[in-house]
Design a protein around this motif. Structure first.
Motif, PDB file in Angstrom:
ATOM      1  N   UNK A 306       0.832  -1.191   0.000  1.00  0.00           N
ATOM      2  CA  UNK A 306       0.000   0.000   0.000  1.00  0.00           C
ATOM      3  C   UNK A 306       0.871   1.247   0.000  1.00  0.00           C
ATOM      4  N   UNK A 307       0.276   2.403   0.179  1.00  0.00           N
ATOM      5  CA  UNK A 307       1.053   3.634   0.274  1.00  0.00           C
ATOM      6  C   UNK A 307       1.781   3.964  -1.010  1.00  0.00           C
ATOM      7  N   UNK A 308       3.010   4.404  -0.880  1.00  0.00           N
ATOM      8  CA  UNK A 308       3.816   4.866  -2.002  1.00  0.00           C
ATOM      9  C   UNK A 308       4.359   3.671  -2.779  1.00  0.00           C
ATOM     10  N   UNK A 309       3.914   3.444  -4.023  1.00  0.00           N
ATOM     11  CA  UNK A 309       4.383   2.265  -4.762  1.00  0.00           C
ATOM     12  C   UNK A 309       5.862   2.313  -5.109  1.00  0.00           C
ATOM     13  N   UNK A 310       6.425   3.517  -5.223  1.00  0.00           N
ATOM     14  CA  UNK A 310       7.825   3.646  -5.606  1.00  0.00           C
ATOM     15  C   UNK A 310       8.786   3.728  -4.438  1.00  0.00           C
ATOM     16  N   UNK A 311       8.300   3.446  -3.236  1.00  0.00           N
ATOM     17  CA  UNK A 311       9.170   3.511  -2.054  1.00  0.00           C
ATOM     18  C   UNK A 311      10.339   2.543  -2.193  1.00  0.00           C
ATOM     19  N   UNK A 312      11.485   2.956  -1.696  1.00  0.00           N
ATOM     20  CA  UNK A 312      12.699   2.147  -1.833  1.00  0.00           C
ATOM     21  C   UNK A 312      12.529   0.768  -1.209  1.00  0.00           C
ATOM     22  N   UNK A 313      11.779   0.672  -0.109  1.00  0.00           N
ATOM     23  CA  UNK A 313      11.576  -0.620   0.530  1.00  0.00           C
ATOM     24  C   UNK A 313      10.826  -1.599  -0.349  1.00  0.00           C
ATOM     25  N   UNK A 314       9.826  -1.103  -1.098  1.00  0.00           N
ATOM     26  CA  UNK A 314       9.087  -1.972  -2.017  1.00  0.00           C
ATOM     27  C   UNK A 314      10.002  -2.514  -3.108  1.00  0.00           C
TER      28      UNK A 314
END
Length: 380
Positions: A306-314
């Motif tokens: 969920x949230x930011x799809x481009x987050x580094x963790x994803x």
């Protein structure tokens, strides 16, 4: 400038599949494609789809719309030596080891599903640059205003403006001559993979016909393309042997074969999928199947996070989850090409012994079959 959560660059089968896998994620999605809408419907290529790919397409509601021919057995042999093995779907309690379908048919089913879901496609839009920042990626287009997205999924083989410095490439010095032949008798839903010193020869059941992938050195491919249909059919029959007789052949096309892949399929707010992440030799038919496993894993990570799809963790989670399967499949196909594309006598005998071993040792045969059905992690 319009801002999206996810911009998928490339509306071929890989990009469209990702969009469908995320259609209920609550993300603002857009596909960007250089071609006119629906161009992929006219793709003449034939795809070998694994059993695992069927399961994924069933989850997406696509499989029932796709005309596909089941592969119930695979006969593996090598020219100029003894030894062969046969893989049977019945050994694994499955209706088929894999399937054969037209790339255009798959694209049509996906495109219809996109239209039904209301997912937009910006067509006739050539990407000329990608500029990743802290919060988004700016996607420059040749004849349209730029787009902004929190994540860019690159699903085309080549994207202008992309950083290709990390690509690993190997030219196999082989071309594939592809065609569709009509057999003189029924193919019995069997596929043949015949290894020769010139390269692999694949014969795949496709409706009542057979799809051919005939590998040859570039100069030999020139000669094969120059032959008339009768002469080519005779050359193909001599190359394949007598296990199946061919009655006629349709138009031929050719394309060069190489290995090209990104060791890390992610970058800042960017993920690379399909041929943009890895282009494989067609031996064992792993290219699209690996791409679909990549797509499904990417979609599941974004759905869970969920949230930011481009987050580094994803992106780090995606790269970590896909590392084993990607590396294993790349090494598997590359190793097959290197091992079987040589006439050296010691290796020829070793290949024959290996095929005998596969036929006599069920665990080894099951390992190969499950890898072909589900990939390096053998997942359903």
């Amino acid at each position: 400038m319009k801002r999206h959560d996810l911009a998928i660059i490339g509306a071929g089968p890989v990009g469209m599949t990702l969009a469908l896998a995320l259609k209920d994620a609550g993300l603002d999605l857009v596909l960007v494609d250089a071609r006119p809408r629906g161009a992929a419907r006219h793709d003449p290529r034939i795809l070998a789809l694994s059993h695992g790919t069927r399961l994924t397409l069933e989850r997406l509601g696509i499989w029932s719309q796709l005309p596909a021919t089941p592969i119930e057995s695979i006969h593996v042999s090598h020219q100029g030596g003894l030894g062969r093995t046969v893989l049977q779907a019945s050994e694994y309690g499955q209706p088929a080891l894999g399937y054969v379908a037209g790339a255009g048919d798959l694209a049509a089913a996906l495109d219809d599903a996109l239209a039904a879901a209301g997912i937009p496609i910006v067509d006739k839009a050539t990407v000329t640059g990608l500029a990743a920042g802290t919060d988004d990626v700016i996607i420059s287009l040749a004849d349209a205003p730029p787009l902004s997205a929190r994540l860019a999924a690159c699903a085309e083989g080549s994207i202008q403006g992309a950083d290709d410095s990390a690509l690993v490439e190997r030219d196999y010095d082989q071309h594939a001559v592809i065609s569709v032949v009509t057999p003189a008798e029924g193919h019995g839903n069997r596929a043949w993979e015949r290894f020769t010193p010139q390269g692999p020869l694949a014969v795949l059941p496709c409706g009542n016909d057979c799809a051919i992938v005939h590998t040859a050195a570039p100069a030999e491919a020139d000669a094969l393309m120059a032959l008339d249909d009768d002469a080519y059919l005779a050359r193909l029959q001599a190359h394949f042997g007598t296990r199946l007789r061919f009655a006629s052949v349709g138009p031929r096309a050719r394309y060069p074969l190489l290995l090209r892949y990104r060791p890390d399929p992610t970058g800042q707010r960017t993920v690379w999928l399909g041929n943009a992440a890895q282009t494989l030799h067609p031996v064992a038919g792993q290219g699209y199947n690996l791409a679909l496993r990549d797509v499904w894993a990417c979609a599941q990570i974004l759905l869970r996070a969920g949230g930011d799809p481009g987050a580094a963790g994803n992106l780090a989670a995606y790269a970590r989850e896909r590392r084993l399967d990607r590396q294993g499949t790349i090494r598997f196909t590359d190793g097959l090409v290197r091992l079987f594309s040589t006439a050296a006598a010691p290796l020829r005998h070793a290949r024959g012994a290996g095929l005998f071993a596969l036929d006599l040792l069920p665990p080894a045969r099951h390992f190969v079959a499950k890898r072909m059905m589900f990939g390096a992690r053998a997942w359903p």
